[in-house]
Design an enzyme around this catalytic site. Structure first.
Site, PDB file in Angstrom:
ATOM      1  N   GLU A 194      31.244  40.338  38.778  1.00  0.00           N
ATOM      2  CA  GLU A 194      31.269  39.114  39.592  1.00  0.00           C
ATOM      3  C   GLU A 194      30.378  39.359  40.796  1.00  0.00           C
ATOM      4  O   GLU A 194      30.369  40.471  41.356  1.00  0.00           O
ATOM      5  CB  GLU A 194      32.682  38.757  40.084  1.00  0.00           C
ATOM      6  CG  GLU A 194      33.591  38.225  39.006  1.00  0.00           C
ATOM      7  CD  GLU A 194      34.946  37.758  39.547  1.00  0.00           C
ATOM      8  OE1 GLU A 194      35.018  37.262  40.693  1.00  0.00           O
ATOM      9  OE2 GLU A 194      35.925  37.907  38.799  1.00  0.00           O
ATOM     10  N   GLU A 219      40.979  42.601  39.657  1.00  0.00           N
ATOM     11  CA  GLU A 219      41.205  42.517  41.102  1.00  0.00           C
ATOM     12  C   GLU A 219      42.624  42.785  41.587  1.00  0.00           C
ATOM     13  O   GLU A 219      43.244  41.946  42.243  1.00  0.00           O
ATOM     14  CB  GLU A 219      40.723  41.162  41.619  1.00  0.00           C
ATOM     15  CG  GLU A 219      39.227  40.984  41.416  1.00  0.00           C
ATOM     16  CD  GLU A 219      38.596  39.930  42.312  1.00  0.00           C
ATOM     17  OE1 GLU A 219      39.328  39.102  42.863  1.00  0.00           O
ATOM     18  OE2 GLU A 219      37.376  39.960  42.466  1.00  0.00           O
TER      19      GLU A 219
END
Ligand code: BGP
Length: 475
Positions: free
Chosen positions: A376, A166
Site C-alpha cells: 500500500e 496492519e
C-alpha cells in the site's frame, strides 16, 4: 546502475475485500464485523457502507481487464473470511470459494500474479457474537481452520501470501478496525491482548504457508517516527515511539519475540498482553519471509511533558479539513506524537514524505535483512470528475512518482524490493471517509449517498502508471 527496475519486478496495485467487493450479504456470504461497523458508524458520519462498495464482486472481470491494460504483473486483494466460512467456522460456502477461484484464474489468464491477504479487518460477525471476536483467544483456532483451508485450496496458484493487515493500526484504532463489545472499550490492555492473539494467528498462518511451499509476509502500516528537535530527550522519545509503534510488531514477525523496551514499558503500565507458555516459541518457529510495507506517511514525536499522566492513542481527521486532527498519541514518560512542521500534508493531515520511505527501506533492511514488497502507498484526495468525464489527478501522479523514485534509490543501495502495489487499484470505500476520500487509479462513479452503476473511468494516473510499467519504472 540503470534508471529502470528489474524485469521481474512486480508492478500492480492493492484493494481489500470489504472495501471493494460489495455483495456483502449475498451469494452465501455471512456478515463481517466491517459490514456492521461501517453500517453503524458511517451512517453517523454520512459515509457509504460496505454493502455495495465498488461492486467488484460483479465487475471483477472488467477490473482485471483494466489492470491488464495498465500492464499489471501483480494484484494484492484480500479473501473475506465470512465469504468462505459465513459463520466463521463450520460449513464452507462453496459459492464464495468459487468467486476467489474465478478471480485468481482470471488474474492468471491475464499474466497477473495473485497476492491474497488472509485477513484485512473483516472478522466474521458470527465470531464477535459467539465470543467477542479477537478479544478471545478462541479466535486463534478458528483462524487456523480458515487459513489452512484457504492456503490449501489456492496453494498451486499463489506464491506470496499476505497474512494479517496492519496489526499496529488495529491497536491504534481498535474500535474502528475491530468490533469491540461496548463494555470492554475502556480497557486499553485489550488493545495489546487482541494484537497478541493476532500474532499467534499470524505465526500459524506462516506455518501452513510454508508447508504449502509459499512465502509469508505480514502487512504493517509503517510510519517511521522522527524526533521533533535534536534535543537528546526528543531523540529518545522518537526511539521509544519506534519501538512501541513499529518494532514491537516487526520483532515478533522476523525475530520471534517482542521488542524488550516496548514490552517492558507496557508491563510497567498494566498494558502488556497475557501470554501462555510456548507463545514466543511459536513465533520463533514460524518467522515471516518478507515484509509487506503499507507506507503512507511519517510521524514525529517529542518527549512527553511531565504533567501528562494519561495514555492516549492516535486521533483522526474525519472532516477532511486540514488541521482537524482529533488528537495525538501520548504515553507518559515515553513519548508524545506531534505534527511535523517540515512536511506537506494531505487534506486529512497525513504527512507526505517520500524520503521517509527510503529511510524505512534502509533502516529495516539493515535490521531484518528480508525482502520488501510495497503493498500500500497512496494519496487520499477529493477527486473530481470533469463534465468531459476525466479525472485530472496530477497530485496523485506526483505522490506515487516520488515514492517510486525513493524505492529505486534504496534498491540502488542494495535493498531488495520485490514489487510495488499502491493503494488502490480502483476507487474503494475508505476505512474512515467513505467515497469522499479516493485513492484509485480508476475512478468509480458513485457517491456515498448513491451507488449508481459504479461505472469505471480511467484517471490521468491510470495512463501515467501504464507508461511507468511499460518503461520498467523509468518515470
Ligand atoms: C490502510 C488500510 C487500507 C486503507 C488505507 C487508507 O490503513 O490497510 O484498508 O483503507 O489505510 O486508509 P483510509 O481508507 O482510512 O483513508
Amino acid at each position: 546502475m540503470t534508471n529502470t527496475f528489474p524485469k521481474d519486478f512486480l508492478w500492480g496495485a492493492a484493494t481489500s475485500a470489504y472495501q471493494v467487493e460489495g455483495a456483502a450479504e449475498i451469494a452465501g456470504k455471512g456478515l463481517s464485523q466491517q459490514d456492521v461497523i461501517n453500517r453503524e458508524r458511517n451512517q453517523q458520519f454520512g459515509f457509504a457502507d460496505a454493502s455495495v462498495a465498488s461492486d467488484h464482486y460483479h465487475m471483477y472481470k472488467e477490473d482485471i481487464a483494466l489492470f491488464k491494460e495498465m500492464g499489471f504483473t501483480s494484484y494484492r486483494f484480500s479473501i473475506a473470511w465470512s465469504r468462505i466460512f459465513p459463520e466463521g467456522t463450520g460449513k464452507v460456502n462453496e459459492e464464495g470459494v468459487q468467486f476467489y477461484r474465478d478471480l485468481i484464474n482470471e488474474l492468471k489468464a491475464n499474466g497477473i500474479e495473485p497476492i491474497p491477504t488472509l485477513y484485512h479487518y473483516d472478522l466474521p460477525w458470527a465470531l464477535v457474537e459467539k465470543y467477542g471476536g479477537w478479544l478471545s483467544r478462541e479466535v486463534v483456532q478458528d483462524f487456523e481452520v480458515f487459513a489452512k483451508y484457504v492456503v490449501n485450496e489456492f496453494k498451486d496458484d499463489v506464491k506470496y501470501w499476505i497474512t494479517i493487515n496492519e496489526q499496529s493500526i488495529i491497536v491504534q484504532y481498535w474500535t474502528q478496525k475491530c468490533y469491540i463489545l461496548p463494555e470492554y472499550r475502556d480497557q486499553n490492555q485489550l488493545r495489546y491482548q487482541i494484537n497478541h492473539h493476532m500474532n499467534l494467528a499470524q505465526a500459524i498462518a506462516c506455518k501452513y504457508i510454508h508447508e504449502a511451499g509459499g512465502l509469508a509476509g505480514p502487512a504493517l502500516g509503517y510510519a517511521p517516527v522522527y524526533a521533533r528537535t535534536c534535543k537528546p530527550e526528543d531523540q529518545l522519545a522518537a526511539l521509544n515511539a519506534n519501538d512501541l509503534r513499529n518494532t514491537y510488531y516487526l520483532d515478533v514477525y522476523f525475530r520471534g519475540h517482542y521488542n524488550v523496551a516496548a514490552l517492558t514499558y507496557l508491563q510497567q503500565h498494566g498494558l502488556a498482553p497475557v501470554m501462555e507458555a510456548g507463545d514466543e516459541e511459536l513465533f520463533a518457529e514460524n518467522l515471516s519471509d518478507f515484509f509487506a510495507i503499507n507506507y503512507y506517511d511519517s510521524q514525529c514525536a517529542h518527549a512527553c511533558p511531565a504533567e501528562i499522566t494519561e495514555h492516549s492513542w492516535s486521533g483522526y481527521n474525519l472532516t477532511g479539513k486540514k488541521g482537524d486532527m482529533s488528537g495525538f498519541e501520548t504515553h507518559p514518560g515515553f513519548y508524545q506524537m506531534c505534527p511535523n512542521p517540515e512536511l506537506r500534508t494531505t487534506d486529512w493531515d497525513w504527512a507526505i514524505d517520500p524520503i521517509g520511505l527510503e529511510y524505512v527501506y534502509r533502516d529495516l533492511y539493515t535490521r531484518y535483512r528480508v525482502p520488501f514488497m510495497i503493498t500500500e502507498n497512496g494519496l487520499g484526495s477529493y477527486d473530481e470528475l470533469t463534465p468531459e468525464g476525466r479525472v485530472h489527478d496530477s497530485y496523485r501522479i506526483d505522490y506515487l512518482s516520488e515514492h517510486i523514485q525513493a524505492t529505486k534509490r534504496a534498491m540502488d543501495l542494495g535493498v531488495e524490493v520485490l514489487g510495488y502495489m499502491p493503494w488502490s487499484a480502483i476507487d474503494l470505500l475508505s476505512t474512515s471517509n467513505g467515497y469522499k476520500k479516493r485513492y484509485g487509479l480508476v475512478y468509480v462513479d458513485r457517491t456515498d449517498e448513491d451507488p449508481k452503476a459504479c461505472q469505471r473511468i480511467r484517471k490521468d494516473s491510470f495512463y501515467w502508471y501504464k507508461e511507468v510499467i511499460a518503461s520498467d519504472g523509468a518515470n
